[in-house]
Scaffold this active site. Structure first.
Site, PDB file in Angstrom:
ATOM      1  NE  ARG A  53      20.752 -35.171  32.858  1.00  9.27           N
ATOM      2  CZ  ARG A  53      21.760 -34.397  32.484  1.00  9.27           C
ATOM      3  NH1 ARG A  53      21.784 -33.112  32.822  1.00  9.27           N
ATOM      4  NH2 ARG A  53      22.763 -34.885  31.760  1.00  9.27           N
ATOM      5  CB  ILE A  65      27.480 -33.550  28.570  1.00  5.01           C
ATOM      6  CG1 ILE A  65      26.734 -33.117  27.296  1.00  5.01           C
ATOM      7  CG2 ILE A  65      28.063 -34.950  28.369  1.00  5.01           C
ATOM      8  CD1 ILE A  65      27.569 -33.159  26.050  1.00  5.01           C
ATOM      9  CB  ALA A 107      25.292 -35.891  38.648  1.00  8.16           C
ATOM     10  CB  CYS A 117      27.912 -31.445  35.490  1.00  8.51           C
ATOM     11  SG  CYS A 117      27.158 -33.055  35.822  1.00  8.51           S
TER      12      CYS A 117
END
Length: 231
Positions: A81, A85, A153, A184
């Site tokens: 994706r 992290i 997220a 992220c």
């Protein structure tokens, strides 16, 4: 946008809720298999709702020497994706979204905006104002001190116009499990959940809100068996 994302003459999207905790590697294999069948025209589109055991996933932009502040407490999985992290674990609803985007306007930017809109509409049902930011991916809530907290997220992958991966919504995860990572890749902002915001929401209620909001953005859904599995 919703009309475009709903397509024209598309069958209802299968809606599946997996029981218990789902192994991450098994989930990825399941998504890959389902997405391949959707591309072949032999399977319907699907939204698959799961919870994972505590893990970290590293997207295509992740740099572990930058995003891991301490040795990881949980297994780290490299994944296809987008993004960096992030943490997944119990109390967080992960929705894997496998849609035929070619039949829904062939516009990846509109698809990502649709995912954001989906989450924002679901949060609105609990009187939580979800926000997007031009410089950050995901859905946020204002914290009140000039910073935001992330509540959902978004990380997607598209192969030959079929999407997989999707979104994660913090219902009631252990927010302490985010310690030691830069979620992220975003610094200075925090992480929150529905329960941390004072909304006593369980997973069943969150799932109902997600389904209602999904249908507003992407069109109708239909139940797909009761075992939460199958490609």
């Amino acid at each position: 946008m919703a009309g475009t994302l709903q397509g024209d003459g598309i069958r209802p999207v299968e809606w599946v809720i997996a029981p218990g905790l789902t192994d991450y590697e098994a989930a990825v294999a399941e998504m890959e298999a389902r997405a391949a069948r959707i591309r072949e025209g032999t399977a319907a589109e699907r939204v698959w709702l799961v919870e994972h055991p505590p893990i970290l996933t590293a997207g295509t932009s992740a740099q572990q020497d930058r995003d891991l502040l301490v040795p990881p407490r949980f297994p780290v999985y490299r994944t296809g994706r987008g993004g960096q992290i992030t943490y997944h674990g119990p109390g967080q609803r992960v929705a894997y979204v496998m849609l035929d985007l070619k039949a829904r306007g062939a516009d990846i930017r509109a698809y990502v905006h649709g995912l954001e809109n989906w989450v924002i509409r679901a949060l609105d049902r609990f009187n939580v104002k979800g926000l997007t930011r031009d410089d950050r991916v995901g859905v946020w809530v204002e914290r009140g001190d000039g910073f935001d907290d992330k509540i959902a997220a978004i990380g997607v992958r598209v192969r030959r116009w079929v999407s997989f991966h999707g979104i994660s919504l913090n219902v009631e995860p252990d927010l302490g499990h985010y310690a030691g990572i830069v979620p992220c890749g975003v610094q200075g902002h925090g992480i929150t959940s529905l329960v941390a915001l004072g909304r006593p929401v369980g997973m069943v209620e969150a799932d109902m809100a997600l389904r209602e909001a999904f249908e507003e953005v992407f069109g109708p859904t239909t139940d797909a068996g009761d075992d939460g599995r199958g490609s």
